[in-house]
Design a protein around this motif. Structure first.
Motif, PDB file in Angstrom:
ATOM      1  N   UNK A  75       0.869  -1.175   0.000  1.00 23.21           N
ATOM      2  CA  UNK A  75       0.000   0.000   0.000  1.00 23.21           C
ATOM      3  C   UNK A  75       0.899   1.216   0.000  1.00 23.21           C
ATOM      4  N   UNK A  76       0.756   2.042  -1.025  1.00 20.42           N
ATOM      5  CA  UNK A  76       1.677   3.171  -1.166  1.00 20.42           C
ATOM      6  C   UNK A  76       1.099   4.274  -2.032  1.00 20.42           C
ATOM      7  N   UNK A  77       1.766   5.414  -1.977  1.00 25.05           N
ATOM      8  CA  UNK A  77       1.501   6.491  -2.932  1.00 25.05           C
ATOM      9  C   UNK A  77       2.666   6.378  -3.904  1.00 25.05           C
ATOM     10  N   UNK A  78       2.375   6.135  -5.165  1.00 21.52           N
ATOM     11  CA  UNK A  78       3.447   5.948  -6.143  1.00 21.52           C
ATOM     12  C   UNK A  78       3.998   7.294  -6.592  1.00 21.52           C
ATOM     13  N   UNK A  79       5.269   7.509  -6.290  1.00 23.48           N
ATOM     14  CA  UNK A  79       6.020   8.666  -6.799  1.00 23.48           C
ATOM     15  C   UNK A  79       7.288   8.072  -7.401  1.00 23.48           C
ATOM     16  N   UNK A  80       8.088   8.868  -8.074  1.00 28.10           N
ATOM     17  CA  UNK A  80       9.333   8.328  -8.626  1.00 28.10           C
ATOM     18  C   UNK A  80      10.201   7.748  -7.516  1.00 28.10           C
ATOM     19  N   UNK A  81      10.247   8.434  -6.364  1.00 27.24           N
ATOM     20  CA  UNK A  81      11.084   7.976  -5.239  1.00 27.24           C
ATOM     21  C   UNK A  81      10.571   6.670  -4.657  1.00 27.24           C
ATOM     22  N   UNK A  82       9.264   6.611  -4.340  1.00 29.99           N
ATOM     23  CA  UNK A  82       8.721   5.402  -3.706  1.00 29.99           C
ATOM     24  C   UNK A  82       8.781   4.229  -4.680  1.00 29.99           C
ATOM     25  N   UNK A  83       8.536   4.493  -5.966  1.00 24.98           N
ATOM     26  CA  UNK A  83       8.613   3.454  -6.993  1.00 24.98           C
ATOM     27  C   UNK A  83      10.015   2.860  -7.018  1.00 24.98           C
ATOM     28  N   UNK A  84      11.021   3.736  -6.956  1.00 23.56           N
ATOM     29  CA  UNK A  84      12.424   3.312  -6.997  1.00 23.56           C
ATOM     30  C   UNK A  84      12.769   2.444  -5.782  1.00 23.56           C
ATOM     31  N   UNK A  85      12.354   2.862  -4.591  1.00 26.39           N
ATOM     32  CA  UNK A  85      12.649   2.120  -3.361  1.00 26.39           C
ATOM     33  C   UNK A  85      12.050   0.710  -3.430  1.00 26.39           C
ATOM     34  N   UNK A  86      10.801   0.618  -3.853  1.00 25.33           N
ATOM     35  CA  UNK A  86      10.122  -0.684  -3.916  1.00 25.33           C
ATOM     36  C   UNK A  86      10.723  -1.538  -5.035  1.00 25.33           C
ATOM     37  N   UNK A  87      10.869  -0.946  -6.207  1.00 23.58           N
ATOM     38  CA  UNK A  87      11.339  -1.670  -7.399  1.00 23.58           C
ATOM     39  C   UNK A  87      12.732  -2.262  -7.192  1.00 23.58           C
ATOM     40  N   UNK A  88      13.570  -1.596  -6.417  1.00 20.59           N
ATOM     41  CA  UNK A  88      14.944  -2.042  -6.215  1.00 20.59           C
ATOM     42  C   UNK A  88      15.150  -2.830  -4.930  1.00 20.59           C
ATOM     43  N   UNK A  89      14.065  -3.321  -4.354  1.00 20.85           N
ATOM     44  CA  UNK A  89      14.159  -4.206  -3.190  1.00 20.85           C
ATOM     45  C   UNK A  89      14.633  -5.571  -3.702  1.00 20.85           C
ATOM     46  N   UNK A  90      15.618  -6.189  -3.017  1.00 25.39           N
ATOM     47  CA  UNK A  90      16.087  -7.507  -3.486  1.00 25.39           C
ATOM     48  C   UNK A  90      14.937  -8.502  -3.635  1.00 25.39           C
ATOM     49  N   UNK A  91      14.981  -9.307  -4.698  1.00 23.74           N
ATOM     50  CA  UNK A  91      14.008 -10.361  -5.035  1.00 23.74           C
ATOM     51  C   UNK A  91      12.674  -9.855  -5.561  1.00 23.74           C
ATOM     52  N   UNK A  92      12.546  -8.534  -5.774  1.00 21.03           N
ATOM     53  CA  UNK A  92      11.350  -7.995  -6.423  1.00 21.03           C
ATOM     54  C   UNK A  92      11.658  -7.974  -7.913  1.00 21.03           C
ATOM     55  N   UNK A  93      10.793  -8.598  -8.713  1.00 26.25           N
ATOM     56  CA  UNK A  93      11.048  -8.611 -10.154  1.00 26.25           C
ATOM     57  C   UNK A  93      10.242  -7.534 -10.880  1.00 26.25           C
ATOM     58  N   UNK A  94       9.302  -6.907 -10.195  1.00 28.59           N
ATOM     59  CA  UNK A  94       8.560  -5.811 -10.816  1.00 28.59           C
ATOM     60  C   UNK A  94       7.190  -5.618 -10.240  1.00 28.59           C
ATOM     61  N   UNK A  95       6.544  -4.556 -10.699  1.00 32.48           N
ATOM     62  CA  UNK A  95       5.155  -4.275 -10.332  1.00 32.48           C
ATOM     63  C   UNK A  95       4.268  -4.936 -11.366  1.00 32.48           C
ATOM     64  N   UNK A  96       3.031  -5.251 -10.992  1.00 31.49           N
ATOM     65  CA  UNK A  96       2.049  -5.689 -11.968  1.00 31.49           C
ATOM     66  C   UNK A  96       1.436  -4.412 -12.530  1.00 31.49           C
ATOM     67  N   UNK A  97       1.456  -4.306 -13.833  1.00 29.75           N
ATOM     68  CA  UNK A  97       0.917  -3.115 -14.476  1.00 29.75           C
ATOM     69  C   UNK A  97       1.334  -3.104 -15.926  1.00 29.75           C
ATOM     70  N   UNK A  98       1.038  -2.015 -16.611  1.00 31.83           N
ATOM     71  CA  UNK A  98       1.408  -1.952 -18.024  1.00 31.83           C
ATOM     72  C   UNK A  98       2.697  -1.140 -18.148  1.00 31.83           C
ATOM     73  N   UNK A  99       3.677  -1.732 -18.780  1.00 27.93           N
ATOM     74  CA  UNK A  99       4.964  -1.060 -18.941  1.00 27.93           C
ATOM     75  C   UNK A  99       5.587  -0.802 -17.588  1.00 27.93           C
TER      76      UNK A  99
END
Length: 181
Positions: A75-99
């Motif tokens: 649960x989050x507010x997606x900003x460039x910063x928060x997206x980067x923190x989540x996306x670069x967490x070890x073992x995360x391969x990506x968000x579900x979404x388009x592109x």
């Protein structure tokens, strides 16, 4: 940096992870939220689980199973910063979404999911009726065939007539110990 997020406010999103690493991702992400000071943008991390009844050594056990293996909800507010923190967490391969744009979970879907994960009692469904032909898959009568003679849905039990020594013998079994044939 190109804008890769849409500002949709505080919503739930789905992360794809390596299977078996869901708890690890939850733990790492919670640490990263703290170290990157993201508490105002990333609020909750959840590995949805539900209670199920399994038979182990002839006894019923309630176990918790992941509803979506390989996925973690955040649960989050997606900003460039928060997206980067989540996306670069070890073992995360990506968000579900388009592109590169994460797609939030529908609020009603999320509500139903929370109900499923907070249910006190495991869901118990008995899909048998009298006269069903069944094969016993667990316990001392394993591999015997029989016919359902009684269904006790409240207790999750069945009486099955098993043919032994030339006569039918009623055997009480847990509904999870038999399958339809």
């Amino acid at each position: 940096m190109a804008k890769q997020t849409l500002n949709l406010g505080r919503r739930w999103y789905v992360l794809h992870t390596y299977s078996g690493y869901e708890e690890n991702v939850k733990h790492n992400l919670e640490q990263r939220i703290e170290s990157f000071d993201m508490q105002d943008k990333i609020f909750n991390v959840m590995v949805p689980k539900e209670k199920k009844i399994k038979i182990k050594n002839g006894k019923r056990q309630t176990v918790e199973e992941k509803i979506f293996p390989g996925y973690v909800l955040v649960e989050m507010i997606v900003t460039d910063d928060s997206w980067y923190v989540v996306r670069n967490t070890p073992n995360v391969t990506g968000f579900i979404g388009s592109g590169t744009t994460p797609t939030p979970i529908d609020a009603k879907e999320m509500e139903a999911l929370v109900k499923r994960t907070t249910a006190e009692e495991p869901i118990h469904m008995i899909d048998f009726v009298v006269n069903d032909n069944v094969k016993i898959v667990d316990g001392p009568f394993k591999n015997f065939d029989g016919k359902v003679s009684n269904v006790d849905a409240a207790r999750g039990k069945l009486k099955v007539l098993v043919s032994m020594f030339g006569r039918e013998t009623p055997v009480e079994l847990d509904a999870l110990q038999v399958k339809k044939i």
